[in-house]
Write a protein that holds these residues in place. Structure first.
Motif, PDB file in Angstrom:
ATOM      1  N   ALA A  34       0.825  -1.206   0.000  1.00  0.00           N
ATOM      2  CA  ALA A  34       0.000   0.000   0.000  1.00  0.00           C
ATOM      3  C   ALA A  34       0.857   1.253   0.000  1.00  0.00           C
ATOM      4  O   ALA A  34       0.488   2.264  -0.581  1.00  0.00           O
ATOM      5  N   GLN A  35       2.011   1.192   0.643  1.00  0.00           N
ATOM      6  CA  GLN A  35       2.875   2.368   0.753  1.00  0.00           C
ATOM      7  C   GLN A  35       3.429   2.776  -0.607  1.00  0.00           C
ATOM      8  O   GLN A  35       3.597   3.946  -0.884  1.00  0.00           O
ATOM      9  N   ARG A  36       3.720   1.807  -1.476  1.00  0.00           N
ATOM     10  CA  ARG A  36       4.281   2.110  -2.790  1.00  0.00           C
ATOM     11  C   ARG A  36       3.377   3.043  -3.587  1.00  0.00           C
ATOM     12  O   ARG A  36       3.847   3.916  -4.285  1.00  0.00           O
ATOM     13  N   ALA A  37       2.091   2.849  -3.491  1.00  0.00           N
ATOM     14  CA  ALA A  37       1.159   3.685  -4.235  1.00  0.00           C
ATOM     15  C   ALA A  37       1.208   5.130  -3.745  1.00  0.00           C
ATOM     16  O   ALA A  37       0.934   6.050  -4.488  1.00  0.00           O
ATOM     17  N   ALA A  38       1.564   5.340  -2.488  1.00  0.00           N
ATOM     18  CA  ALA A  38       1.579   6.680  -1.906  1.00  0.00           C
ATOM     19  C   ALA A  38       2.842   7.463  -2.239  1.00  0.00           C
ATOM     20  O   ALA A  38       2.867   8.670  -2.085  1.00  0.00           O
ATOM     21  N   VAL A  39       3.899   6.797  -2.701  1.00  0.00           N
ATOM     22  CA  VAL A  39       5.159   7.470  -2.998  1.00  0.00           C
ATOM     23  C   VAL A  39       5.096   8.092  -4.394  1.00  0.00           C
ATOM     24  O   VAL A  39       4.862   7.409  -5.379  1.00  0.00           O
ATOM     25  N   ALA A  40       5.291   9.403  -4.437  1.00  0.00           N
ATOM     26  CA  ALA A  40       5.311  10.089  -5.727  1.00  0.00           C
ATOM     27  C   ALA A  40       6.662   9.840  -6.398  1.00  0.00           C
ATOM     28  O   ALA A  40       7.698   9.912  -5.739  1.00  0.00           O
ATOM     29  N   PRO A  41       6.677   9.544  -7.688  1.00  0.00           N
ATOM     30  CA  PRO A  41       7.952   9.338  -8.375  1.00  0.00           C
ATOM     31  C   PRO A  41       8.818  10.600  -8.303  1.00  0.00           C
ATOM     32  O   PRO A  41       8.319  11.711  -8.206  1.00  0.00           O
ATOM     33  N   ALA A  42      10.118  10.378  -8.335  1.00  0.00           N
ATOM     34  CA  ALA A  42      11.078  11.480  -8.376  1.00  0.00           C
ATOM     35  C   ALA A  42      11.988  11.246  -9.572  1.00  0.00           C
ATOM     36  O   ALA A  42      12.251  10.103  -9.958  1.00  0.00           O
ATOM     37  N   TYR A  43      12.457  12.326 -10.162  1.00  0.00           N
ATOM     38  CA  TYR A  43      13.267  12.252 -11.376  1.00  0.00           C
ATOM     39  C   TYR A  43      14.615  12.918 -11.126  1.00  0.00           C
ATOM     40  O   TYR A  43      14.680  13.997 -10.528  1.00  0.00           O
ATOM     41  N   PHE A  44      15.667  12.257 -11.603  1.00  0.00           N
ATOM     42  CA  PHE A  44      17.015  12.756 -11.397  1.00  0.00           C
ATOM     43  C   PHE A  44      17.791  12.736 -12.702  1.00  0.00           C
ATOM     44  O   PHE A  44      17.651  11.804 -13.494  1.00  0.00           O
ATOM     45  N   GLU A  45      18.589  13.768 -12.893  1.00  0.00           N
ATOM     46  CA  GLU A  45      19.483  13.806 -14.043  1.00  0.00           C
ATOM     47  C   GLU A  45      20.763  13.072 -13.676  1.00  0.00           C
ATOM     48  O   GLU A  45      21.344  13.306 -12.626  1.00  0.00           O
ATOM     49  N   MET A  46      21.171  12.186 -14.562  1.00  0.00           N
ATOM     50  CA  MET A  46      22.377  11.393 -14.375  1.00  0.00           C
ATOM     51  C   MET A  46      23.330  11.732 -15.517  1.00  0.00           C
ATOM     52  O   MET A  46      22.909  12.083 -16.604  1.00  0.00           O
ATOM     53  N   THR A  47      24.613  11.624 -15.262  1.00  0.00           N
ATOM     54  CA  THR A  47      25.617  11.804 -16.299  1.00  0.00           C
ATOM     55  C   THR A  47      26.633  10.675 -16.188  1.00  0.00           C
ATOM     56  O   THR A  47      26.596   9.891 -15.240  1.00  0.00           O
ATOM     57  N   ASP A  48      27.517  10.593 -17.166  1.00  0.00           N
ATOM     58  CA  ASP A  48      28.608   9.623 -17.107  1.00  0.00           C
ATOM     59  C   ASP A  48      29.876  10.265 -17.650  1.00  0.00           C
ATOM     60  O   ASP A  48      29.917  11.485 -17.866  1.00  0.00           O
ATOM     61  N   ILE A  49      30.889   9.488 -17.901  1.00  0.00           N
ATOM     62  CA  ILE A  49      32.183  10.005 -18.340  1.00  0.00           C
ATOM     63  C   ILE A  49      32.088  10.780 -19.663  1.00  0.00           C
ATOM     64  O   ILE A  49      32.903  11.646 -19.937  1.00  0.00           O
ATOM     65  N   THR A  50      31.068  10.503 -20.459  1.00  0.00           N
ATOM     66  CA  THR A  50      30.892  11.193 -21.747  1.00  0.00           C
ATOM     67  C   THR A  50      30.219  12.558 -21.584  1.00  0.00           C
ATOM     68  O   THR A  50      30.074  13.285 -22.557  1.00  0.00           O
ATOM     69  N   ARG A  51      29.785  12.857 -20.374  1.00  0.00           N
ATOM     70  CA  ARG A  51      29.032  14.075 -20.042  1.00  0.00           C
ATOM     71  C   ARG A  51      27.646  14.126 -20.681  1.00  0.00           C
ATOM     72  O   ARG A  51      27.005  15.180 -20.712  1.00  0.00           O
ATOM     73  N   SER A  52      27.199  13.002 -21.208  1.00  0.00           N
ATOM     74  CA  SER A  52      25.824  12.902 -21.683  1.00  0.00           C
ATOM     75  C   SER A  52      24.914  12.934 -20.465  1.00  0.00           C
ATOM     76  O   SER A  52      25.315  12.541 -19.371  1.00  0.00           O
ATOM     77  N   THR A  53      23.691  13.399 -20.649  1.00  0.00           N
ATOM     78  CA  THR A  53      22.741  13.412 -19.540  1.00  0.00           C
ATOM     79  C   THR A  53      21.578  12.489 -19.845  1.00  0.00           C
ATOM     80  O   THR A  53      21.209  12.285 -21.003  1.00  0.00           O
ATOM     81  N   PHE A  54      20.991  11.952 -18.794  1.00  0.00           N
ATOM     82  CA  PHE A  54      19.973  10.909 -18.884  1.00  0.00           C
ATOM     83  C   PHE A  54      19.078  11.080 -17.663  1.00  0.00           C
ATOM     84  O   PHE A  54      19.574  11.353 -16.571  1.00  0.00           O
ATOM     85  N   ILE A  55      17.785  10.939 -17.829  1.00  0.00           N
ATOM     86  CA  ILE A  55      16.856  11.096 -16.710  1.00  0.00           C
ATOM     87  C   ILE A  55      16.467   9.719 -16.162  1.00  0.00           C
ATOM     88  O   ILE A  55      16.098   8.822 -16.914  1.00  0.00           O
ATOM     89  N   VAL A  56      16.568   9.595 -14.849  1.00  0.00           N
ATOM     90  CA  VAL A  56      16.220   8.362 -14.152  1.00  0.00           C
ATOM     91  C   VAL A  56      14.984   8.626 -13.317  1.00  0.00           C
ATOM     92  O   VAL A  56      14.945   9.586 -12.539  1.00  0.00           O
ATOM     93  N   LYS A  57      13.985   7.777 -13.470  1.00  0.00           N
ATOM     94  CA  LYS A  57      12.764   7.869 -12.669  1.00  0.00           C
ATOM     95  C   LYS A  57      12.891   6.897 -11.499  1.00  0.00           C
ATOM     96  O   LYS A  57      13.178   5.717 -11.692  1.00  0.00           O
ATOM     97  N   LEU A  58      12.693   7.404 -10.292  1.00  0.00           N
ATOM     98  CA  LEU A  58      12.727   6.572  -9.095  1.00  0.00           C
ATOM     99  C   LEU A  58      11.335   6.503  -8.483  1.00  0.00           C
ATOM    100  O   LEU A  58      10.640   7.514  -8.405  1.00  0.00           O
ATOM    101  N   VAL A  59      10.945   5.307  -8.055  1.00  0.00           N
ATOM    102  CA  VAL A  59       9.600   5.117  -7.507  1.00  0.00           C
ATOM    103  C   VAL A  59       9.595   4.503  -6.113  1.00  0.00           C
ATOM    104  O   VAL A  59       8.536   4.322  -5.529  1.00  0.00           O
ATOM    105  N   LYS A  60      10.772   4.177  -5.596  1.00  0.00           N
ATOM    106  CA  LYS A  60      10.855   3.576  -4.265  1.00  0.00           C
ATOM    107  C   LYS A  60      11.390   4.603  -3.282  1.00  0.00           C
ATOM    108  O   LYS A  60      12.396   5.268  -3.545  1.00  0.00           O
ATOM    109  N   GLU A  61      10.722   4.710  -2.157  1.00  0.00           N
ATOM    110  CA  GLU A  61      11.066   5.734  -1.166  1.00  0.00           C
ATOM    111  C   GLU A  61      12.542   5.675  -0.754  1.00  0.00           C
ATOM    112  O   GLU A  61      13.213   6.697  -0.665  1.00  0.00           O
ATOM    113  N   ARG A  62      13.039   4.470  -0.520  1.00  0.00           N
ATOM    114  CA  ARG A  62      14.441   4.306  -0.094  1.00  0.00           C
ATOM    115  C   ARG A  62      15.398   4.822  -1.171  1.00  0.00           C
ATOM    116  O   ARG A  62      16.371   5.511  -0.871  1.00  0.00           O
TER     117      ARG A  62
END
Length: 153
Positions: A34-62
């Motif tokens: 039940a708790q999973r449904a209550a957690v609003a997704p969060a979005y983060f910009e990620m990069t790597d050695i190439t300096r490319s950017t990529f968006i990661v969607k997170l859905v777990k509170e932890r």
């Protein structure tokens, strides 16, 4: 003979990594139903050695809290992103033909080489992902780093 042991070792390592990524997702289904449904997704910009950017969607509170701690500098533990890829675009991750399955995203300090690649390399070789390249579609870019939290689309 050495080549056969290398293949067997690689397959065993991939199986262990896939189990590691899948196991927490299965465990949270029972304890956070039940708790999973209550957690609003969060979005983060990620990069790597190439300096490319990529968006990661997170859905777990932890994972969301850990990502926020990484971005704020509150922790340096497990700074890299790992998860299972979906081989189609996501609306929140423009410019890429793939994205992480949000249910499988976790963080790590060290991982096996078979799941490492750069963001552009995955894009260029996406048709090969899931076979010998990124077996099980597990992607763990060793140089991945969260840069900032971004607004929900």
């Amino acid at each position: 003979m050495r080549h056969m042991f290398t293949k067997v070792g690689s397959l065993a390592a991939v199986a262990m990594l896939a189990f590691t990524v899948a196991q927490p997702a299965q465990a949270t289904q029972h304890s956070e139903g039940a708790q999973r449904a209550a957690v609003a997704p969060a979005y983060f910009e990620m990069t790597d050695i190439t300096r490319s950017t990529f968006i990661v969607k997170l859905v777990k509170e932890r994972e969301i809290q850990h990502a926020r701690d990484l971005v704020s500098g509150a922790t340096n533990d497990e700074p890299h992103v790992v998860g299972r890829l979906k081989k189609y675009p996501a609306s929140y991750n423009p410019g890429w033909s793939y994205h992480y399955d949000p249910q499988t995203v976790h963080f790590f300090d060290y991982a096996i080489e078979v799941c490492d690649a750069t963001l552009p390399y995955v894009e260029e070789h996406l048709d090969e992902a899931g076979g010998p390249f990124l077996p099980g579609l597990i992607f763990c870019p060793w140089t991945s780093k969260l840069v900032r939290e971004v607004p929900a689309p």
